[in-house]
Design an enzyme around this catalytic site. Structure first.
Site, mmCIF file in Angstrom:
data_model
loop_
_atom_site.group_PDB
_atom_site.id
_atom_site.type_symbol
_atom_site.label_atom_id
_atom_site.label_comp_id
_atom_site.label_asym_id
_atom_site.label_seq_id
_atom_site.Cartn_x
_atom_site.Cartn_y
_atom_site.Cartn_z
ATOM 1 N N LYS A 191 0.808 -1.205 0.000
ATOM 2 C CA LYS A 191 0.000 0.000 0.000
ATOM 3 C C LYS A 191 0.855 1.275 0.000
ATOM 4 O O LYS A 191 0.587 2.199 -0.755
ATOM 5 C CB LYS A 191 -0.907 -0.101 1.225
ATOM 6 N N THR A 192 1.883 1.291 0.817
ATOM 7 C CA THR A 192 2.713 2.490 0.886
ATOM 8 C C THR A 192 3.433 2.717 -0.445
ATOM 9 O O THR A 192 3.605 3.841 -0.886
ATOM 10 C CB THR A 192 3.750 2.362 2.008
ATOM 11 N N ASP A 205 -3.281 8.341 3.301
ATOM 12 C CA ASP A 205 -2.864 7.013 3.742
ATOM 13 C C ASP A 205 -3.834 6.508 4.816
ATOM 14 O O ASP A 205 -4.411 7.308 5.551
ATOM 15 C CB ASP A 205 -1.446 7.137 4.337
ATOM 16 N N GLU A 206 -4.014 5.214 4.935
ATOM 17 C CA GLU A 206 -4.837 4.602 5.993
ATOM 18 C C GLU A 206 -6.226 5.242 6.077
ATOM 19 O O GLU A 206 -6.678 5.631 7.160
ATOM 20 C CB GLU A 206 -4.149 4.737 7.367
ATOM 21 N N GLN A 216 -8.536 -3.524 8.199
ATOM 22 C CA GLN A 216 -7.523 -3.150 9.187
ATOM 23 C C GLN A 216 -7.919 -1.915 9.970
ATOM 24 O O GLN A 216 -7.069 -1.231 10.548
ATOM 25 C CB GLN A 216 -6.174 -2.924 8.503
ATOM 26 N N ARG A 262 0.810 -10.050 10.279
ATOM 27 C CA ARG A 262 2.143 -9.493 10.532
ATOM 28 C C ARG A 262 3.219 -10.529 10.264
ATOM 29 O O ARG A 262 4.397 -10.210 10.151
ATOM 30 C CB ARG A 262 2.307 -9.006 11.980
#
Length: 777
Positions: A56-57, A244-245, A275, A627
């Site tokens: 995503k980043t 972002d997010e 998330q 994770r």
DNA sequence: GATTTAGATATTTTT
DNA sequence: TATCTAAATC
């Protein structure tokens, strides 16, 4: 993760007139051609739904870099918002790797709050503030609320300041100014006085020339709504907006974004509804679910190819999250089928007797991982709540496993640091009453509660600040004795320090002088308590942090908004942190302990938010599992000590939601090594699959008959002995019942009276026991 | 005004 | 169990 060194940067490609599409695409490996096209060239609203581990980043930074490299906009014409300072730093670094020094111009890359603060500083007077306004943190907010509650004669026991602060915060998260709070919500506080308190709170903030975090956004929104010209300026300024997010945005942040995006709708949001784990802090998953409605004509792309984890890990995470309703729906699949290891480890699930056994198992696992040549820093223990960390720390210390706890009390929230900062704040802005109140008697100057109350009463009547009024009151005889002396000294010292600063004294020197002359260091040096030394060290660290800024104002601005001190990541250490803290991170080996009902999912969450709460807990489970790159290990226990009380607990429902084919489940009591003590059991997930099957032989024994017994006397058992049952009392055992003790062996219950349990043991001559278990057989 | 003691109360955390 | 707060005492 850094960009591959051999790959040319986009600016290099652009400079060499290489078609940038070809170059950019290389940065977006996991995307199909249409998705690449969308990320690089979409004009108008774009939502990128990016599952865990799908890059995503990278999508966001590549888009940003592409916009700049192709000169669609200058760096200063892009607005990029993140939630945390860490994310902002990372984004800037990555963007600079792609576009080189051009990245310096990314003035509008930062957190929601830091960007709002920048805007507000420039236009503060439009909302009735001076541009030097201070930003209050949670602690200041609560103290302010406490004063209001006292002034309003509300019972502070029934209606706590913390609760009021939380309520106001909640309203601000939803962009509700006092006039907009729905009437029925007023009754959530002190029989309808909630809104009045909110109004007073806002009025006080104005007098203090201060903002809380929520205000930064609210004032921005008002600013935009009431000044169309100004908003139009921003519209032409920001050609592209990147977020972002997005799943973590609250209503205020959403409104802020929507106002800014009205100009040209070039807004690109990246997020993952699965998330969203900050609902308790005002995040609205709805924002991301509604994106297409909010931004008509929006393009939506889904990234589902995961390059991080094995198929078992992905299957486990997908299975659990699949139990949530109301998702946008994504299915993660393994990025690279060919390189997928067919022997990859299944997700391990282990049931254990208690928290200590759990810590033992995990530390053993870590040691054997280490013995196969892997590193400590590649393991993480992710817990639901911070109290769960203690057992692991104790165990790791005992075994000498290096570890690092991430999170915990923040540097700038420690009392001594806040005290030091309050001195500095008071020097910079004399009207900062909260800072005044904090340090006027710290160290002790004989200024107690009653003197302070007198000052506050005058200040309220006069409308001026404590620091301004104090010298005038000292002229009168209103305050006498030690209090008068203390106040005089305090005011004189502050004035003297301010003069020194104005006279050009470096702010680091000044800070040291303040700590010395105020007697603060003295106070700590005299303090014999074990924390005193750490506090002194923390203050040294503060001076160190100060030295990294040119001016005091720059430093305070940093502290108010960037409340973290870059902790040295240190060497080879196991990471211990909460699931919340783990978002955005990854490790080869991840431990997920404490998967028990009431712990995870947390009881509070379920009580307070019901189904919504449960779904958020489940997303937390999803975040936790994803994770892991190579191996995820979930544990749960039968007995857990919570707030000092022993409780028997059931495995988390999330354990039941794991996919059978991808996990391997075993539960044991910890006694299985004892000869003849066949209390351990193991089995497949089917054994534990249905709630009723917790009655599988071993498990039921633990549930129904086991109590922890603490043996206090006698120290030697001759055929029989008495045990004090620490929890549940001896009534948990029937007379004549056969029991097993891990030091004394087998026996039979002879009598149970009061808190004493008499047991006839078969073997004799046992040695001293400090604490151990007694178990029904 | 300072110190001691009893009582209640208990996530997650960023800005 | 541990920590914080408010009343009680010095």
């Amino acid at each position: 993760m850094s960009a591959e060194p051999n790959r040319p940067s986009i600016s290099q490609l652009a400079a060499a007139r290489v078609p940038t599409d070809g170059g950019d695409a290389a940065y977006l490996d996991g995307l199909n051609p249409e998705q690449r096209e969308a990320v690089l060239h979409t004009e108008g609203p774009l939502l990128v739904l990016a599952g865990a581990g799908t890059g995503k980043t990278r999508v966001l930074t590549t888009r940003l870099a592409h916009i700049i490299a192709t000169r669609k906009a200058w760096p200063s014409q892009t607005l990029t918002v993140t939630f945390t300072n860490k994310a902002a730093r990372e984004m800037r670094e990555r963007a600079m790797q792609l576009i080189g020094p051009d990245g310096e111009g990314l003035r509008w890359l930062g957190t929601f709050h830091s960007i709002s603060a920048q805007i507000l500083r420039r236009h503060a007077e439009l909302v009735g503030l001076k541009s030097s306004f201070t930003i209050l943190d949670t602690d200041d907010q609560i103290r302010l609320c406490k004063q209001i509650i006292e002034a309003e004669n509300i019972d502070p026991k029934r209606w706590t300041p913390r609760f009021l602060a939380g309520l106001i915060d909640g309203w601000k998260n939803r962009a509700l100014t006092p006039d907009k709070v729905p009437g029925d919500e007023a009754y959530q506080f002190a029989d309808g006085r909630g809104i009045k308190c909110y109004e007073i709170y806002q009025a006080r903030l104005k007098v203090l020339n201060a903002c809380d975090f929520g205000d930064l956004l609210i004032h921005n929104i008002t600013l935009f709504q009431q000044n169309p010209d100004l908003l139009a300026d921003f519209h032409s300024k920001f050609k592209y907006i990147l977020v972002d997010e997005y799943q973590d945005t609250n209503v205020a942040q959403y409104l802020w974004l929507r106002l800014l995006a009205q100009g040209n709708s070039n807004i690109c949001c990246v997020g993952d509804d699965d998330q969203s784990i900050y609902g308790w802090r005002g995040a609205e998953v709805d924002n991301i679910l509604r994106f297409e409605k909010d931004f008509p004509g929006a393009k939506v792309i889904r990234l589902e190819r995961n390059y991080r984890s094995t198929k078992h890990i992905l299957a486990a995470a997908s299975s659990v999250i699949g139990f949530n309703k109301g998702r946008l729906g994504k299915t993660l699949y393994v990025g690279d089928e060919e390189s997928e290891d067919p022997d990859a480890e299944k997700v391990k699930v282990r049931g254990l007797w208690d928290g200590e056994a759990e810590a033992r198992l995990i530390s053993d696992d870590i040691e054997s991982w280490r013995n196969t040549g892997r590193k400590y820093e590649d393991c993480a223990v992710l817990v639901r709540a911070s109290w769960q960390m203690r057992l692991f720390e104790e165990r790791f210390i005992m075994l000498g496993i290096p570890y690092r706890v991430i999170g915990g009390p923040r540097f700038f929230e420690r009392a001594e640091i806040r005290d030091a900062l309050a001195y500095l704040r008071l020097i910079r802005s004399p009207d900062d009453d909260l800072a005044f109140e904090r340090v006027v008697n710290q160290p002790k100057r004989g200024v107690g509660a009653s003197s302070l109350q007198k000052l506050q009463r005058y200040a309220r009547e006069d409308g001026r600040s404590l620091f301004v009024l104090t010298p005038m009151i000292l002229q009168t005889d209103e305050i006498k004795g030690p209090a008068k002396r203390g106040l005089t000294q305090f005011v004189d010292q502050i004035n003297m320090w301010r003069d020194k600063l104005a006279g050009g004294m470096p702010h680091t020197d000044l800070a040291e002088i303040i700590l010395e002359e105020s007697g603060y260091t003295d106070m700590l040096q005299k303090d014999r308590s074990p924390q005193a030394q750490t506090r002194l060290d923390n203050l040294k660290e503060l001076i160190n942090a100060l030295s990294q800024f040119d001016t005091l104002t720059a430093f305070l601005e940093h502290v108010e908004l960037v409340m973290d001190v870059s902790g040295d990541s240190g060497g080879d250490e196991v990471q211990i942190m909460t699931l919340h803290g783990a978002k955005g991170l990854e490790w080869p080996l991840v431990f997920l302990p404490g998967w028990e009902e009431e712990v995870f999912p947390s009881r509070r969450s379920l009580d307070e938010s019901g189904m919504k709460g449960l779904e958020e807990e489940r997303r937390l489970a999803y975040v936790g599992i994803t994770r892991a790159r190579e191996s995820a290990r979930i544990t749960f226990v039968a007995n857990r000590q919570i707030y000092g009380r022993w409780q028997s607990v059931l495995p988390s429902r999330f354990v039941d939601e794991l996919p059978h084919e991808h996990v391997d489940v075993m539960a044991e009591t910890g006694y299985s090594t004892q000869p003849g003590a066949d209390t351990g059991f193991s089995g497949s997930i089917e054994d534990l699959g249905e709630r009723s099957t917790y009655e599988s032989p071993g498990w039921r024994r633990l549930q129904a008959n086991s109590k922890r017994g603490v043996a206090e006397a006698p120290t030697t058992i001759e055929g029989s002995g008495e045990l004090l049952a620490a929890s549940g009392g001896p009534s948990a055992f029937k007379i004549g019942q056969r029991v097993f003790h891990d030091k004394f062996g087998y026996g039979r219950v002879k009598a149970a009276e009061g808190t004493k349990l008499t047991v006839d043991f078969e073997k004799t001559g046992q040695k001293k026991v400090i604490s151990t278990f007694l178990q029904g057989v």
